[in-house]
Design a protein around this motif. Structure first.
Motif, mmCIF file in Angstrom:
data_model
loop_
_atom_site.group_PDB
_atom_site.id
_atom_site.type_symbol
_atom_site.label_atom_id
_atom_site.label_comp_id
_atom_site.label_asym_id
_atom_site.label_seq_id
_atom_site.Cartn_x
_atom_site.Cartn_y
_atom_site.Cartn_z
ATOM 1 N N LEU A 109 14.380 26.829 68.293
ATOM 2 C CA LEU A 109 15.299 27.310 67.306
ATOM 3 C C LEU A 109 15.441 28.699 67.473
ATOM 4 N N SER A 110 14.641 29.074 68.569
ATOM 5 C CA SER A 110 14.771 30.655 68.615
ATOM 6 C C SER A 110 15.855 31.188 69.523
ATOM 7 N N TYR A 111 16.582 30.136 70.248
ATOM 8 C CA TYR A 111 17.843 30.549 70.712
ATOM 9 C C TYR A 111 19.092 30.174 69.908
ATOM 10 N N ILE A 112 19.961 31.126 69.875
ATOM 11 C CA ILE A 112 21.106 31.009 68.920
ATOM 12 C C ILE A 112 21.991 29.954 69.407
ATOM 13 N N ASN A 113 22.125 29.494 70.770
ATOM 14 C CA ASN A 113 22.872 28.619 71.162
ATOM 15 C C ASN A 113 22.262 26.931 70.802
ATOM 16 N N ASN A 114 20.748 27.232 70.766
ATOM 17 C CA ASN A 114 20.292 25.813 70.303
ATOM 18 C C ASN A 114 20.591 25.518 68.931
ATOM 19 N N VAL A 115 20.556 26.542 67.934
ATOM 20 C CA VAL A 115 21.183 26.621 66.414
ATOM 21 C C VAL A 115 22.127 26.174 66.278
ATOM 22 N N ARG A 116 23.252 26.664 67.211
ATOM 23 C CA ARG A 116 24.520 26.363 66.974
ATOM 24 C C ARG A 116 24.725 24.793 67.506
ATOM 25 N N SER A 117 24.190 24.207 68.335
ATOM 26 C CA SER A 117 24.267 22.939 68.886
ATOM 27 C C SER A 117 23.705 21.817 67.940
ATOM 28 N N ILE A 118 22.716 22.187 67.142
ATOM 29 C CA ILE A 118 22.521 21.146 65.940
ATOM 30 C C ILE A 118 23.014 21.130 64.722
ATOM 31 N N LEU A 119 23.708 22.324 64.366
ATOM 32 C CA LEU A 119 24.277 22.257 63.084
ATOM 33 C C LEU A 119 25.720 21.786 63.129
ATOM 34 N N PRO A 120 26.000 20.944 62.122
ATOM 35 C CA PRO A 120 27.390 20.246 62.223
ATOM 36 C C PRO A 120 28.624 21.207 61.457
ATOM 37 N N PHE A 121 28.370 22.666 61.505
ATOM 38 C CA PHE A 121 29.315 23.384 61.211
ATOM 39 C C PHE A 121 29.395 24.630 62.291
ATOM 40 N N GLU A 122 30.379 25.344 62.341
ATOM 41 C CA GLU A 122 30.114 26.497 63.375
ATOM 42 C C GLU A 122 29.667 27.752 62.327
ATOM 43 N N LEU A 123 28.445 28.431 63.284
ATOM 44 C CA LEU A 123 27.874 29.317 62.501
ATOM 45 C C LEU A 123 28.613 30.438 62.280
ATOM 46 N N GLU A 124 29.309 30.638 62.786
ATOM 47 C CA GLU A 124 30.451 31.973 62.724
ATOM 48 C C GLU A 124 31.373 31.872 61.267
ATOM 49 N N THR A 125 31.317 30.578 60.602
ATOM 50 C CA THR A 125 31.932 30.470 59.439
ATOM 51 C C THR A 125 31.037 30.685 58.378
ATOM 52 N N ILE A 126 29.804 31.283 58.420
ATOM 53 C CA ILE A 126 28.946 31.555 57.482
ATOM 54 C C ILE A 126 29.255 32.929 56.869
ATOM 55 N N ASP A 127 29.218 33.185 55.815
ATOM 56 C CA ASP A 127 29.681 34.473 55.363
ATOM 57 C C ASP A 127 28.156 35.445 55.604
ATOM 58 N N GLY A 128 28.540 36.763 56.280
ATOM 59 C CA GLY A 128 27.898 37.464 56.674
ATOM 60 C C GLY A 128 27.182 37.276 58.000
ATOM 61 N N TYR A 129 28.007 36.198 58.802
ATOM 62 C CA TYR A 129 27.799 35.959 60.308
ATOM 63 C C TYR A 129 27.835 37.569 60.928
ATOM 64 N N SER A 130 28.629 38.114 60.937
ATOM 65 C CA SER A 130 28.885 39.177 61.631
ATOM 66 C C SER A 130 27.641 40.384 61.610
ATOM 67 N N SER A 131 27.182 40.553 60.404
ATOM 68 C CA SER A 131 26.106 41.494 59.908
ATOM 69 C C SER A 131 25.043 40.553 60.797
#
Length: 197
Positions: A109-131
């Motif tokens: 889970l140190s790799y962002i793509n691995n985090v993205r692959s296991i979440l059931p939603f898009e990481l980019e939809t999280i408030d504050g993602y841009s920061s």
């Protein structure tokens, strides 16, 4: 009255940055104090203070070098603050994912793509993602040479590719509230998944 589970959830949503803030405070005070003393000495030293009056220019050059070195310590501290903030987000993300997502341990889970692959939603939809993402790219740029990367400059045009990373203390302050929002929102979303029947 707040339930125990709500207290834990509130704790999980909080990003503990007090140690970073204290580090910054002490470093800034120490650097400012030293620079102030050096500037005062630079402004008041005269040929009369030298064993040989011809040494004055060399001594002033020395004081300038010490000021530059002191500023370098502040710059390093600003880099460490960015790295520490990102590390805290990374640790918090790993902890909450491991507790709320089934079978996440098979991924690093140190790799962002691995985090993205296991979440059931898009990481980019999280408030504050841009920061958070800008912080992540700054973290990577610091670790890989201290220059603005292509990825950082293409996603955040205020950064110019190939430039030396500067004003990281300002970037830290600018990004902090968005990063805290990102952590809080991510935790809320992960809790809501685990609370679904």
């Amino acid at each position: 009255m707040v339930s125990w589970s709500q207290m834990i959830k509130n704790f999980d949503k909080r990003l503990d940055i007090e140690d970073i803030e204290e580090f910054q405070l002490h470093l800034t005070k120490a650097v400012n104090r030293k620079i102030s003393k050096l500037e005062e000495e630079y402004g008041t030293v005269s040929e009369d203070d030298m064993a040989d009056p011809r040494d004055l220019d060399a001594y002033k050059d020395h004081l300038t070098d010490v000021m530059i070195s002191t500023q370098s310590a502040k710059i390093l501290g600003d880099e460490l603050s960015i790295l520490a903030l990102y590390k805290k987000v990374e640790i918090k993300t790993k902890k909450i994912i491991e507790s709320k997502v089934p079978n996440p341990k098979s991924k690093n889970l140190s790799y962002i793509n691995n985090v993205r692959s296991i979440l059931p939603f898009e990481l980019e939809t999280i408030d504050g993602y841009s920061s958070f993402n800008e912080l992540r790219l700054l973290n990577n740029a610091i670790k890989h040479g201290g220059l603005v990367s292509n990825e950082l400059s293409s996603k955040y045009p205020s950064w110019i590719e190939g430039d030396e990373l500067k004003d990281l203390d300002i970037a830290y302050r600018r990004l902090l509230s968005g990063v805290e929002l990102y952590v809080s929102t991510l935790v809320e979303r992960l809790y809501s998944l685990s609370e679904q029947p």
